[in-house]
Design a protein around this motif. Structure first.
Motif, PDB file in Angstrom:
ATOM      1  N   TYR A 183     -13.761   5.428 -15.404  1.00 38.12           N
ATOM      2  CA  TYR A 183     -13.101   4.462 -14.518  1.00 38.12           C
ATOM      3  C   TYR A 183     -12.486   3.320 -15.323  1.00 38.12           C
ATOM      4  CZ  TYR A 183     -14.473   6.400 -10.007  1.00 38.12           C
ATOM      5  OH  TYR A 183     -14.591   7.191  -8.896  1.00 38.12           O
ATOM      6  N   GLN A 184     -13.189   2.851 -16.333  1.00 41.04           N
ATOM      7  CA  GLN A 184     -12.646   1.780 -17.174  1.00 41.04           C
ATOM      8  C   GLN A 184     -11.349   2.214 -17.854  1.00 41.04           C
ATOM      9  OE1 GLN A 184     -16.310   0.867 -19.502  1.00 41.04           O
ATOM     10  NE2 GLN A 184     -15.996  -1.244 -18.821  1.00 41.04           N
ATOM     11  N   GLY A 185     -11.268   3.496 -18.190  1.00 40.02           N
ATOM     12  CA  GLY A 185     -10.064   4.006 -18.831  1.00 40.02           C
ATOM     13  C   GLY A 185      -8.887   4.164 -17.892  1.00 40.02           C
ATOM     14  N   MET A 186      -9.123   4.047 -16.582  1.00 38.95           N
ATOM     15  CA  MET A 186      -8.039   4.202 -15.600  1.00 38.95           C
ATOM     16  C   MET A 186      -7.204   2.936 -15.438  1.00 38.95           C
ATOM     17  SD  MET A 186     -10.265   6.333 -12.750  1.00 38.95           S
ATOM     18  CE  MET A 186      -9.005   6.307 -11.461  1.00 38.95           C
ATOM     19  N   GLU A 187      -7.693   1.821 -15.992  1.00 31.93           N
ATOM     20  CA  GLU A 187      -6.989   0.530 -15.924  1.00 31.93           C
ATOM     21  C   GLU A 187      -6.618   0.171 -14.482  1.00 31.93           C
ATOM     22  OE1 GLU A 187      -3.744   0.512 -18.662  1.00 31.93           O
ATOM     23  OE2 GLU A 187      -5.040   0.622 -20.420  1.00 31.93           O
ATOM     24  N   LEU A 188      -7.622   0.216 -13.617  1.00 34.16           N
ATOM     25  CA  LEU A 188      -7.412  -0.107 -12.204  1.00 34.16           C
ATOM     26  C   LEU A 188      -7.139  -1.597 -12.013  1.00 34.16           C
ATOM     27  CD1 LEU A 188     -10.379   1.947 -10.685  1.00 34.16           C
ATOM     28  CD2 LEU A 188      -7.967   2.616 -10.744  1.00 34.16           C
ATOM     29  N   ASN A 189      -6.441  -1.917 -10.943  1.00 37.09           N
ATOM     30  CA  ASN A 189      -6.210  -3.317 -10.561  1.00 37.09           C
ATOM     31  C   ASN A 189      -6.183  -3.387  -9.036  1.00 37.09           C
ATOM     32  OD1 ASN A 189      -5.658  -6.030 -10.551  1.00 37.09           O
ATOM     33  ND2 ASN A 189      -3.477  -5.780 -10.959  1.00 37.09           N
ATOM     34  N   LEU A 190      -7.371  -3.301  -8.439  1.00 35.43           N
ATOM     35  CA  LEU A 190      -7.499  -3.234  -6.985  1.00 35.43           C
ATOM     36  C   LEU A 190      -8.262  -4.443  -6.469  1.00 35.43           C
ATOM     37  CD1 LEU A 190      -8.526   0.545  -6.706  1.00 35.43           C
ATOM     38  CD2 LEU A 190      -6.231  -0.433  -6.628  1.00 35.43           C
ATOM     39  N   ASN A 191      -7.908  -4.894  -5.252  1.00 33.81           N
ATOM     40  CA  ASN A 191      -8.505  -6.112  -4.710  1.00 33.81           C
ATOM     41  C   ASN A 191      -9.112  -5.849  -3.332  1.00 33.81           C
ATOM     42  OD1 ASN A 191      -8.999  -8.721  -3.582  1.00 33.81           O
ATOM     43  ND2 ASN A 191      -7.605  -9.600  -5.082  1.00 33.81           N
ATOM     44  N   MET A 192     -10.419  -6.012  -3.236  1.00 31.86           N
ATOM     45  CA  MET A 192     -11.135  -5.911  -1.956  1.00 31.86           C
ATOM     46  C   MET A 192     -11.877  -7.220  -1.662  1.00 31.86           C
ATOM     47  SD  MET A 192     -12.810  -2.127  -2.350  1.00 31.86           S
ATOM     48  CE  MET A 192     -13.790  -2.299  -0.861  1.00 31.86           C
ATOM     49  N   ALA A 193     -11.347  -8.322  -2.185  1.00 31.21           N
ATOM     50  CA  ALA A 193     -12.095  -9.577  -2.153  1.00 31.21           C
ATOM     51  C   ALA A 193     -12.084 -10.263  -0.793  1.00 31.21           C
ATOM     52  CB  ALA A 193     -11.572 -10.533  -3.220  1.00 31.21           C
ATOM     53  N   ARG A 194     -11.007 -10.127  -0.018  1.00 29.80           N
ATOM     54  CA  ARG A 194     -10.931 -10.884   1.236  1.00 29.80           C
ATOM     55  C   ARG A 194     -10.460  -9.986   2.372  1.00 29.80           C
ATOM     56  NH1 ARG A 194     -12.900 -15.622   0.252  1.00 29.80           N
ATOM     57  NH2 ARG A 194     -13.142 -15.672   2.500  1.00 29.80           N
ATOM     58  N   GLY A 195     -10.804 -10.394   3.578  1.00 27.62           N
ATOM     59  CA  GLY A 195     -10.442  -9.620   4.759  1.00 27.62           C
ATOM     60  C   GLY A 195      -9.042  -9.937   5.217  1.00 27.62           C
ATOM     61  N   LYS A 196      -8.071  -9.416   4.505  1.00 23.32           N
ATOM     62  CA  LYS A 196      -6.664  -9.672   4.838  1.00 23.32           C
ATOM     63  C   LYS A 196      -6.065  -8.471   5.561  1.00 23.32           C
ATOM     64  CE  LYS A 196      -4.150 -11.240   1.417  1.00 23.32           C
ATOM     65  NZ  LYS A 196      -3.627 -11.451   0.038  1.00 23.32           N
TER      66      LYS A 196
END
Length: 429
Positions: free
Chosen positions: A26-39
């Protein structure tokens, strides 16, 4: 797979080695996902684009009573908006004040007014030695941020599937006049998605607070935010119940269209008793001549009535329901039977609440972040950001595209397994 705690040291060591290899992938996939707020996601916001066409330059901006929405006046909001929001909140339009775009701002303003000028002639809270506030936990971090900002002592109250611990609340408010209020998200609560039972609502309405200026801050943020047509939570209407109980002034009830139309450009409202309203307007008349009536009219023209709003929310549910179900399915597939976490399966609202093993939440969230998935900070669901168990994590499924969400959920479960296995293994040493 059997529970981690029932594994031998050798079995658990082998499992940890396998989990570490998966985490490195997973670290090698270079993810940039955001689940921080209920938007709301883009597709939800797109449903409200008709708002931009509801009023045009040649539209009639005159209300039914002759009010020109382009001009000053109408402190409590136009009648048509009160009817629409009144139907949404299940309250009489005469008991409603329509504000600007943010119910959070209305809550802050309500506390600020009580702090500086008091409620109904009672001593302003700023002149008291101490002000205490009850906070159902886990709860909404922005609520806690307001009361922390004003320096109140926040007292955690445990939540259950039927609502907060009413025995504790009844005892505390009856015996301590420095307790001035309580935060409540009574329907599809943030973050657990619980709805208060009939008994809980009735007990709230029948509280006997020692402080005459004690108020329930009833934030009905998710009143019509159902995920299912055939499985919807029902809530007793609190103002009517307070009136029946002889406590008409006990509640300030808040709502908004923030997660119905555009969060930055919606309308917020408060429903309360005539006595409370009179008290509020004495201050409000010095703050403004009136809020944005054009935006109020735009919402009325867009929805027409409550039926239009309900149909709009069905379309929203069709967008976000698969996201909730996807996360719940992944949690079940990856974690069931391991006895390292529990989670809620709400029928509405914006969040899933996850409880890890004690002492693991911060490390789980940290590992997610290192692998490219941003989540709500561990501890955020407790006053002062301090979860004494370091166990609760808020999952916000609505914003990411569903494929990204599934990736993030699988990484999350991997981090839960890795952190939990390491904890259990270290305890075996």
């Amino acid at each position: 797979m059997k529970p981690y705690k029932e594994m031998s040291k050798e079995e658990l060591a082998s499992e940890i080695e396998l989990l570490r290899k998966q985490y490195k992938k997973y670290q090698g996939m270079e993810l940039n996902l955001n689940m921080a707020r209920g938007k709301p996601c883009q597709e939800q916001l797109d449903l409200s684009m008709g708002l931009m066409d509801a009023l045009t330059s040649d539209a009639d901006l005159t209300c039914e009573d002759g009010t020109d929405c382009r001009n000053y006046g109408v402190l409590t909001g136009i009648h048509e908006a009160k009817v629409l929001i009144g139907d949404m909140m299940e309250n009489n339009p005469d008991d409603i004040i329509i504000y600007g775009n943010s119910s959070l701002n209305v809550m802050y303003d309500t506390i600020s007014r009580a702090y500086s000028h008091g409620i109904m002639g009672n001593t302003p809270w700023c002149k008291l030695d101490k002000v205490k506030w009850l906070c159902p936990v886990p709860g909404y971090d922005r609520h806690f941020g307001i009361t922390e900002y004003f320096g109140f002592e926040m007292i955690p109250v445990p939540m259950s599937p039927t609502g907060p611990d009413m025995d504790m609340i009844e005892n505390l408010v009856a015996n301590d006049d420095s307790i001035k209020g309580i935060w409540c998200v009574p329907k599809y609560s943030n973050p657990q998605g619980y709805s208060y039972s009939d008994d809980t609502v009735r007990r709230f309405a029948r509280l006997k607070p020692a402080a005459k200026d004690f108020r329930i801050f009833w934030d009905n943020a998710y009143g019509i935010h159902h995920l299912y047509d055939d499985k919807q939570d029902y809530l007793i209407e609190i103002l009517a119940e307070c009136k029946r109980a002889g406590n008409p002034d006990l509640v300030y009830k808040f709502a908004s269209t923030s997660k119905i139309t555009f969060p930055g450009s919606g309308i917020a409202a408060m429903a309360t008793s005539p006595n409370n309203m009179k008290d509020i307007l004495e201050t409000m008349k010095h703050q403004t001549i009136g809020h944005d009536k054009v935006n109020q009219l735009r919402h009325v023209r867009f929805f027409r009535d409550i039926h239009g709003m309900v149909e709009h929310m069905r379309k929203q549910a069709d967008i976000i329901r698969p996201k909730f179900e996807a996360v719940e399915q992944i949690l079940d597939e990856e974690l069931s039977g391991l006895e390292i976490g529990t989670w809620t399966m709400p029928r509405g609202g914006y969040f899933i609440s996850f409880d890890a093993l004690d002492g693991c939440a911060k490390e789980i969230v940290g590992k997610c972040k290192k692998a490219g998935v941003q989540m709500t900070g561990a501890g955020a669901t407790w006053p002062y950001g301090k979860d004494p168990h370091d166990s609760n994590i808020r999952i916000a499924p609505t914003y990411p595209p569903i494929d990204d969400l599934k990736t993030a959920a699988k990484l999350f479960t991997l981090c839960v397994k890795l952190v939990s296995a390491n904890k259990i293994y270290s305890e075996m040493q």
